[in-house]
Enzyme design. Sequence first.
Site, PDB file in Angstrom:
ATOM      1  CG  HIS A 265      -2.062   0.888   1.278  1.00 49.19           C
ATOM      2  ND1 HIS A 265      -2.445   1.679   0.228  1.00 49.19           N
ATOM      3  CD2 HIS A 265      -2.906   1.199   2.294  1.00 49.19           C
ATOM      4  CE1 HIS A 265      -3.468   2.443   0.601  1.00 49.19           C
ATOM      5  NE2 HIS A 265      -3.774   2.169   1.847  1.00 49.19           N
ATOM      6  CG  HIS A 306      -4.308   0.426  -8.167  1.00 51.25           C
ATOM      7  ND1 HIS A 306      -5.650   0.374  -7.902  1.00 51.25           N
ATOM      8  CD2 HIS A 306      -3.772   1.333  -7.325  1.00 51.25           C
ATOM      9  CE1 HIS A 306      -5.920   1.246  -6.936  1.00 51.25           C
ATOM     10  NE2 HIS A 306      -4.814   1.836  -6.566  1.00 51.25           N
ATOM     11  CG  ASP A 364       2.870   4.294  -4.044  1.00 51.93           C
ATOM     12  OD1 ASP A 364       2.009   3.417  -3.874  1.00 51.93           O
ATOM     13  OD2 ASP A 364       2.885   5.367  -3.406  1.00 51.93           O
TER      14      ASP A 364
END
Length: 429
Positions: A265, A306, A364
């Site tokens: 995460h 994702h 990210d």
Amino acid sequence: MADKKAQLIIEGNAPVELPILTGTVGPDVIDVRGLGASGHFTFDPGFMATASCESKITYIDGDKGILLHRGYPIEQLAEQSDYLETCYLLLNGELPNAEQKAQFVSTVKNHTMVHEQLKTFFNGFRRDAHPMAVMCGVVGALSAFYHDSLDINNPQHREISAVRLVAKMPTLAAMVYKYSMGQPMMYPRNDLTYAENFLHMMFNTPCEIKPISPTLAKAMDRIFILHADHEQNASTSTVRLAGSSGANPFACIAAGIAALWGPAHGGANEAVLTMLDEIGDVSNIDTFIAKAKDKNDPFKLMGFGHRVYKNRDPRATVMKQTCDEVLGELGIKNDPQLELAMRLEEIALTDPYFIERSLYPNVDFYSGIILKAIGIPTSMFTVIFALARTVGWISHWKEMLSGPYKIGRPRQLYTGEPQRDIVELKDRK
Ligand code: SDX
């Protein structure tokens, strides 16, 4: 909302009729709340196909790579608003007009300081403690200081707690960094913008107050916007679940910080930079892609994939643009990690394994390169994510508490021992 129905035929049982609910956009949902009467539960580990709540805050279309905050595309918010405007939007449902924005900015500014005694909490941590460990501790500790606003059923208390959290997270995050550096903690300043203030508290010292680079402040603000909220992700669902028991908002946010820390995460932004350092050179990319594809190897390409996006994460696209802007404005040419990241993306996205599984760069993948250019150490990356996501977490917490809700209490498929009687110790084999 429920004019359609689903019929569930369970062998040996009468058909079960379940209402189908329709939202503004996105998939309809089958309301299974009545299923219990049939003696069955739904089974969905990881909530792959489960809507846990109704919400008006954020909408994601994973197939089209769309992210809306209260209906506004993330690309427009990143380009045409700033983080505090986005906070106001997430918390209140509409973008502020000039007067509302001025009032909100002033209110947030007047809550940026933390109680002086909070500083003593830091002394219990080792200086080399992971910054997220310290953040979990000090944010949870806020609940020990605001007894005047912990009645979660009081809308005014919910409002002031939300403002306090948005206002104080940059101060606490900077304190965490200063503590790790052994430098004096800096007080917030009311003459700076939200992002400028954070960079001031991070990088200035009592000995020298340098002006904050507008380029870096704009990049920081953009990073905050891109991380502000993201529907019912793991940490937001954690905050909602904690809030559903009536826990105070500071404890709920501390729970969200803990959930965000995981490398699957929010911890991925730190893991991407570690991975790029491990890869080291373009010549090693194929080896690491093979590792990522190897089912016997736990290694995953950090910053890729994702649960919802089966197309590009729109935030990654904006992040990459911001990367180019910031590095360009800072005169950083041919940043080796950016070169490596771009090459890695290029190679991965031509590989059938990634294409078949719709594994694209997520939020990210590029964020760490910008954070590094701003001067943020890798160990602080997820703290920045937590700082920015606090407004999303508290908006969902407020939304849940502003209407009827029940304590979250999932059931299970039990596959353990059937009932049996205990055998006395002396008779056990
Ligand atoms: C965030 O939910 C959110 O909205 C989160 C977030 C937010 O803003 O709150 O967007 C922020 O958490 C972004 C994600 C950051 N995490 C990473 O970058 C870590 C690397 N990614 C993976 O761990 C993974 O992609 C997840 C956790 C993000 C998603 O995992 P899922 O949805 O459970 O998917 P999965 O693991 O079942 O993957 C499907 C397949 C599997 O292969 P098969 O079993 O089908 O053969 O794809 C493979 C996985 O092994 N896979 C990867 C991979 N991600 C998935 N293989 C290699 N590298 C990867 N990164």
